[in-house]
Enzyme design. Structure first.
Site, PDB file in Angstrom:
ATOM      1  N   TYR A  99      94.637  23.383  58.861  1.00  0.00           N
ATOM      2  CA  TYR A  99      95.463  24.145  59.791  1.00  0.00           C
ATOM      3  C   TYR A  99      96.600  23.302  60.392  1.00  0.00           C
ATOM      4  CZ  TYR A  99      92.682  28.438  59.786  1.00  0.00           C
ATOM      5  OH  TYR A  99      92.082  29.629  59.438  1.00  0.00           O
ATOM      6  N   HIS A 135      90.015  34.083  56.511  1.00  0.00           N
ATOM      7  CA  HIS A 135      91.354  33.522  56.340  1.00  0.00           C
ATOM      8  C   HIS A 135      91.875  33.951  54.981  1.00  0.00           C
ATOM      9  CE1 HIS A 135      94.687  30.706  55.987  1.00  0.00           C
ATOM     10  NE2 HIS A 135      94.276  30.526  54.745  1.00  0.00           N
ATOM     11  N   ASN A 182      87.637  35.583  63.791  1.00  0.00           N
ATOM     12  CA  ASN A 182      88.184  36.769  63.119  1.00  0.00           C
ATOM     13  C   ASN A 182      87.814  36.871  61.644  1.00  0.00           C
ATOM     14  OD1 ASN A 182      89.919  34.836  62.202  1.00  0.00           O
ATOM     15  ND2 ASN A 182      91.796  35.853  62.849  1.00  0.00           N
ATOM     16  N   GLU A 241      96.896  25.633  49.616  1.00  0.00           N
ATOM     17  CA  GLU A 241      95.539  25.823  50.146  1.00  0.00           C
ATOM     18  C   GLU A 241      94.483  25.792  49.043  1.00  0.00           C
ATOM     19  OE1 GLU A 241      96.922  28.418  54.064  1.00  0.00           O
ATOM     20  OE2 GLU A 241      95.691  29.387  52.529  1.00  0.00           O
ATOM     21  N   LYS A 277      84.949  32.843  57.444  1.00  0.00           N
ATOM     22  CA  LYS A 277      84.838  31.901  58.560  1.00  0.00           C
ATOM     23  C   LYS A 277      83.401  31.859  59.115  1.00  0.00           C
ATOM     24  CE  LYS A 277      89.716  32.280  59.939  1.00  0.00           C
ATOM     25  NZ  LYS A 277      90.630  32.445  61.114  1.00  0.00           N
TER      26      LYS A 277
END
Ligand code: IDP
Length: 139
Positions: free
Chosen positions: A49, A115, A112, A126, A9
């Site tokens: 998402y 993913h 965070n 995905e 990320k």
């Protein structure tokens, strides 16, 4: 052999730890069989998402994922989905086990670091979201 989608990320890309995270994948026996650096558009972040669109954190999540470039990769190996989730640690870095990517590199539940697909069906979807079959170099 199993495949999973991983995203480093914007926070971790900005921290300059792509290589350190790749080393963890490789040491755990996961091969990087496709990879692309990308700055997600709003459409892409919202589309990726979409399952979370009714959640209170959706707006912040989309804004964060568009805040800088991400590194997207397909990891391949035995139990790749679970193995990658183990390497990542819990969603909230405060809860993440010591030595996991999130414990070491994440700063908050929003920022965070990584993913990873959470199941076989989502992994398939995905991966197809970012890569065509001809862009995955299985070895
Ligand atoms: P995961 O990334 O560990 O699979 P998900 O539940 O799929 O976690 O949530 C997707 C992302 O949304 C998380 O990685 C995190 O960045 C963000 N997120 C999840 N729950 C919260 C929350 O309660 N507050 C803020 N962000 C959240």
């Amino acid at each position: 052999m199993e495949r999973t989608l991983s995203i480093i990320k914007p926070d971790a890309v900005a921290k300059n730890v792509i290589g350190e995270i790749y080393t963890r994948f490789e040491r755990a026996g996961l091969k990087i069989v496709a990879a692309r650096m990308k700055h997600l558009s709003r459409e892409e972040a919202e589309g990726f998402y979409a399952v979370h669109r009714e959640r209170p954190f959706f707006k912040d999540l989309v804004a964060f994922m568009m805040s800088g470039p991400v590194m997207v990769q397909v990891l391949e190996g035995e139990d790749a989905i679970a193995r990658n989730r183990e390497l990542m640690g819990a969603t909230d870095p405060q809860q993440a086990a010591p030595g996991t990517i999130r414990a070491d590199f994440a700063t908050s539940i929003d920022a965070n670091a990584v993913h990873g697909s959470d199941g076989a069906d989502t992994a398939k979807e995905e991966i197809a979201f970012f890569f065509g079959d001809d862009e995955i170099y299985s070895r």
